[in-house]
Design a protein around this motif. Structure first.
Motif, PDB file in Angstrom:
ATOM      1  N   TRP A   1       0.644  -1.216  -0.162  1.00  0.00           N
ATOM      2  CA  TRP A   1      -0.053   0.062   0.066  1.00  0.00           C
ATOM      3  C   TRP A   1       0.772   1.484  -0.078  1.00  0.00           C
ATOM      4  N   TRP A   2       2.025   1.128   0.759  1.00  0.00           N
ATOM      5  CA  TRP A   2       2.930   2.320   0.737  1.00  0.00           C
ATOM      6  C   TRP A   2       3.517   2.991  -0.610  1.00  0.00           C
ATOM      7  N   THR A   3       3.428   2.074  -1.385  1.00  0.00           N
ATOM      8  CA  THR A   3       3.888   2.466  -2.741  1.00  0.00           C
ATOM      9  C   THR A   3       2.973   2.198  -3.875  1.00  0.00           C
ATOM     10  N   SER A   4       1.650   1.905  -3.500  1.00  0.00           N
ATOM     11  CA  SER A   4       0.620   1.573  -4.456  1.00  0.00           C
ATOM     12  C   SER A   4       0.178   2.665  -5.561  1.00  0.00           C
TER      13      SER A   4
ATOM     14  N   GLY B   1      -4.811   5.505  -5.040  1.00  0.00           N
ATOM     15  CA  GLY B   1      -4.716   6.451  -4.211  1.00  0.00           C
ATOM     16  C   GLY B   1      -5.673   6.023  -2.675  1.00  0.00           C
ATOM     17  N   ASP B   2      -6.470   5.129  -2.810  1.00  0.00           N
ATOM     18  CA  ASP B   2      -7.215   4.503  -1.742  1.00  0.00           C
ATOM     19  C   ASP B   2      -6.429   3.504  -1.023  1.00  0.00           C
ATOM     20  N   GLU B   3      -5.606   2.979  -1.692  1.00  0.00           N
ATOM     21  CA  GLU B   3      -4.422   2.197  -0.751  1.00  0.00           C
ATOM     22  C   GLU B   3      -3.468   3.111   0.038  1.00  0.00           C
ATOM     23  N   ARG B   4      -3.179   4.123  -0.710  1.00  0.00           N
ATOM     24  CA  ARG B   4      -2.229   4.979  -0.435  1.00  0.00           C
ATOM     25  C   ARG B   4      -2.845   5.807   1.024  1.00  0.00           C
ATOM     26  N   HIS B   5      -3.998   6.027   0.768  1.00  0.00           N
ATOM     27  CA  HIS B   5      -4.782   6.704   1.985  1.00  0.00           C
ATOM     28  C   HIS B   5      -4.713   5.678   3.013  1.00  0.00           C
TER      29      HIS B   5
END
Ligand code: SF4
Length: 80
Positions: A35-38, A41-45
């Motif tokens: 998620w940290w490098t996805s 945008g929802d995963e980064r959030h």
């Protein structure tokens, strides 16, 4: 030796972060690490929210600010 991409002005902050990371585990090292490098945008959030529970949040945020991290990754609870 610093990895490529660590600016000289951020060297001390990088060392502080690496020392802190040796003492603990963090959400970005867990099963949802992608998620940290996805690109999503929802995963980064979601990653940024998980950072709020991180024991090295302030140190990570200080490093990211010092190195002007802007590559769309999540550092220190923020999407850069
Ligand atoms: S604050 Fe930094 S070290 Fe902690 S989970 Fe977030 S990105 Fe990882």
């Amino acid at each position: 030796m610093k990895p490529h991409g660590v600016r000289p002005a951020a060297a001390d902050a990088w060392d502080d972060l690496q020392a802190a990371l040796r003492e603990t585990t963090t959400p970005c090292q867990g099963p949802n690490a992608a998620w940290w490098t996805s690109d999503d945008g929802d995963e980064r959030h979601a990653a940024a929210l998980h950072c709020q529970q991180c024991p090295v949040l302030d140190i990570c945020d200080a490093y990211a600010a010092a190195n002007r991290e802007k590559d769309g990754f999540v550092w220190g609870g923020r999407t850069r």
